[in-house]
Scaffold this motif. Sequence first.
Motif, PDB file in Angstrom:
ATOM      1  N   GLY A 109       0.788  -1.226   0.000  1.00 35.00           N
ATOM      2  CA  GLY A 109       0.000   0.000   0.000  1.00 35.00           C
ATOM      3  C   GLY A 109       0.821   1.276   0.000  1.00 35.00           C
ATOM      4  N   TYR A 110       1.765   1.388   0.926  1.00 34.77           N
ATOM      5  CA  TYR A 110       2.519   2.637   1.020  1.00 34.77           C
ATOM      6  C   TYR A 110       3.472   2.807  -0.155  1.00 34.77           C
ATOM      7  N   GLN A 111       4.141   1.747  -0.561  1.00 36.79           N
ATOM      8  CA  GLN A 111       5.149   1.897  -1.606  1.00 36.79           C
ATOM      9  C   GLN A 111       4.533   2.096  -2.990  1.00 36.79           C
ATOM     10  N   ALA A 112       3.228   1.862  -3.118  1.00 37.57           N
ATOM     11  CA  ALA A 112       2.552   2.063  -4.406  1.00 37.57           C
ATOM     12  C   ALA A 112       1.516   3.172  -4.352  1.00 37.57           C
ATOM     13  N   SER A 113       1.266   3.745  -3.183  1.00 38.91           N
ATOM     14  CA  SER A 113       0.082   4.585  -2.970  1.00 38.91           C
ATOM     15  C   SER A 113       0.018   5.797  -3.877  1.00 38.91           C
ATOM     16  N   LEU A 114       1.135   6.483  -4.075  1.00 37.77           N
ATOM     17  CA  LEU A 114       1.085   7.719  -4.848  1.00 37.77           C
ATOM     18  C   LEU A 114       0.963   7.446  -6.343  1.00 37.77           C
TER      19      LEU A 114
END
Length: 383
Positions: free
Chosen positions: A357-362
Amino acid sequence: MPPYTSAYDCVVLGSGVLGLSIADELTNRGLRVAIVARDLPEDVHSSAFASPWAGANWASFASNPAERRRDITTFRRLGSLAADHPDLVRRTPFVYVWNEGEYDGPWYKDVVYDYRVLPRSSVPPGWTHAVGFTSYTLNPPRYLAHLASSLRSRGVPILRHRVSSLDEAYSLLGPVSLVINATGLGSRTLLGVEDASVHPIRGQTVTVRAPSVVGCFGIKDPQPGGQQCYVIPRPGPEGHVTLGGTFLPNNYSTLPDPDTAERIVKDAYKLCPQLASGSGSGTSRTNSWRDIQIVSHNVGLRPARTGGMRLELENRVLGRVNMEQKDEHAGLVPARGQVGRGREVGCVHAYGIGPAGYQASLGIAEEAADLAVGYLAKIKSKL
C-alpha cells in the motif's frame, strides 16, 4: 443525465493510505471530494484497519510492469515528502542479507540510491552475502494524520459511516456520479462488489524503542511457515522500530501470538543486535534480545486480492444487478441504495493492494485520478 446539483464531484469510500492518497490527488486536481469510511485516519488502534500497522518502507516486490510503474512514481514523489516532512518520510539505508543460493538483486536496483553488493567484510555476522542501498521509510500513523489534516484544511470532510452497499454512496451526501471504492477487505462483502478474490494476509509485528537503529535490515533466505524477518525504523522523535513478521494468507486472527512475537524479537536481534543497545542493562553483562524495549505487539490484515489489485473504472446503473454481482443478494441493498434507481454512474475500484500500500500509494493515486477525471469529463461533455 438528470438535472441535479451536488456539493461534491465524487465520494471516496475508505480512509486508508489508498483512499486518502487518491482523495488528495483528486483535490489537487480541483475536484470537490468527500471521504466516507468505517475507520478514520485517527483510528490507529483498530485491528480491522490495516494502514496504521504497516512497516511502510519502499523495497518493491512488484511483479509486472503496471505495479513497477506505480512503485516508481511513488518512490520519486517520496523524495519531495522526505525533504519537506522528515518526521513522516526519511531516506534510510537498507541492508539485505542471505546465505543460500545466488541473488541477482532486485528489479529496482537502478531506481534506489547507491545500490551495491557489500564486501564480505561488511556482511553482518551469521550471513555470507549482503546488498545495500538507500530508499525510504515512513511513519504510518503520522503519515495518515498528515494526509487527513491536509485534506480537512482544504475543506474535504472525512466522515465516519458504514455502508453495506456500493449504491448507497451515490446519494449519501447528495447525488454524485462517481465513487472511488478503496474499501480494502470490505470489497469482499460490500454489496455491489462482493469480490471473492479479496482476502487478508495476516501480518504480526512488534514495535520497539531503539533510537540508535537508523537502518532497515531484512533476510532474503526463504523462511518457513509464513515467517519473515525485517527491521524497519520509523521516522519521528519516538525512536520506534518495527520488527516483523508474518505473511499468512486467509488468516483472519487479529490477536498477537506470544510464540510468534518471541520468534520475531529473537530473529530481529540476531539480525540487528543494536536493537538492545541503550536498554539500561548496564555493563556487567552482555545485552540479549530480552533487553529490547517493547512498545507494543501488533496484528494487521493486509487487504490482498488473488491476481493482483483491482484498479479500473466500472460503468454502473444504480439499482441494477451487475454481471459480477450475485443475483440472490440484489434484494439486500438498503433503502439508501435504492435512491436514483436507473441512473448511470461510475466507480473507480482501487483495492486489493496487499502489503504494497505505502510503496505504491502515490502511483495508484495518480492512475485512479486519471480514471476519475476522464470519467467526469466524459459525462460533462454529454450535458
